[in-house]
Design an enzyme around this catalytic site. Structure first.
Site, PDB file in Angstrom:
ATOM      1  N   TYR A  26       0.838  -1.195   0.000  1.00 21.21           N
ATOM      2  CA  TYR A  26       0.000   0.000   0.000  1.00 21.21           C
ATOM      3  C   TYR A  26       0.878   1.251   0.000  1.00 21.21           C
ATOM      4  O   TYR A  26       0.654   2.193  -0.769  1.00 21.21           O
ATOM      5  CB  TYR A  26      -0.936  -0.021   1.211  1.00 21.21           C
ATOM      6  N   GLU A  48     -11.515   5.436   4.463  1.00 19.80           N
ATOM      7  CA  GLU A  48     -10.995   6.366   5.485  1.00 19.80           C
ATOM      8  C   GLU A  48     -12.046   6.586   6.580  1.00 19.80           C
ATOM      9  O   GLU A  48     -11.717   6.660   7.760  1.00 19.80           O
ATOM     10  CB  GLU A  48     -10.579   7.698   4.854  1.00 19.80           C
ATOM     11  N   TRP A  56      -5.266   1.411  10.325  1.00 24.19           N
ATOM     12  CA  TRP A  56      -5.405   1.332   8.874  1.00 24.19           C
ATOM     13  C   TRP A  56      -5.160  -0.078   8.370  1.00 24.19           C
ATOM     14  O   TRP A  56      -5.787  -0.515   7.407  1.00 24.19           O
ATOM     15  CB  TRP A  56      -4.472   2.345   8.206  1.00 24.19           C
TER      16      TRP A  56
END
Length: 198
Positions: A26, A48, A56
């Site tokens: 990522y 988000e 995350w």
């Protein structure tokens, strides 16, 4: 994601990337890369918001589940979801089963379509906050990277005014980082210089 990821030990990355292969991929291939595709922007907006209060990496691990659950992030399809879909999503362990976050995704899809209609695309709307050009920061350490700024404050207020939810200033700043509106790789990270030209 496209491209390849070099072994975690051979490149200097932002400290938050760690050594998890998913996180490294990522970081290397997506984070900070300018995004101008509306469907991908809706995906990042959704993820988000889902991340609020969680790590995350938790969201990254559920990303494919989100894609399945939310019609590959097609906002027109998600905007038509109803009560039966909410019930289905609340029973789906491949996503974060939070009723407020699920409901906000449906509301956000509807608001997203209104923005597309007004501006021609969500991309045109979103990128006007940075005049269409990524902001190039030069942070020397993670401690210098802000959780939000005046720009994310303004974006948050505007999105809320347009009916979006789970779009506080911190979430908006994370969105800006993710979709390349700001280059917040630290200067010692190999991606910082690669993304200098947007």
């Amino acid at each position: 994601m496209t491209g390849t990821v070099t072994a975690a030990t051979s490149l200097n990355r932002c400290g938050w990337a760690g050594s998890d292969p998913l996180y490294c991929a990522y970081h290397d291939l997506e984070w900070g890369v300018p995004v101008h595709d509306d469907r991908l922007l809706f995906e990042f907006l959704t993820l988000e918001g889902a991340q609020a209060g969680l790590s995350w990496i938790t969201i990254l691990r559920k990303r494919e589940g989100y894609r399945r659950a939310f019609a590959s992030f097609d906002p027109e399809l998600v905007a038509r979801f109803g009560d039966a879909d909410v019930a289905r999503l609340m029973a789906d362990p491949s996503i974060v089963r939070n009723r407020l976050k699920i409901a906000s995704t449906l509301d956000n899809a509807r608001a997203f379509l209104r923005v597309q209609q007004e501006f021609g695309s969500f991309d045109a709307y979103l990128w006007r906050f940075v005049d269409g050009v990524p902001i190039q920061n030069a942070w020397r350490s993670l401690a210098e990277v802000p959780p939000k700024n005046e720009l994310s404050d303004r974006m948050s207020r505007d999105l809320k005014r347009r009916g979006f939810r789970f779009v506080g200033s911190t979430i908006c700043y994370a969105l800006m980082q993710a979709v390349g509106m700001v280059n917040d790789h630290t200067v010692d990270c190999f991606r910082w210089s690669q993304l200098q030209n947007g």
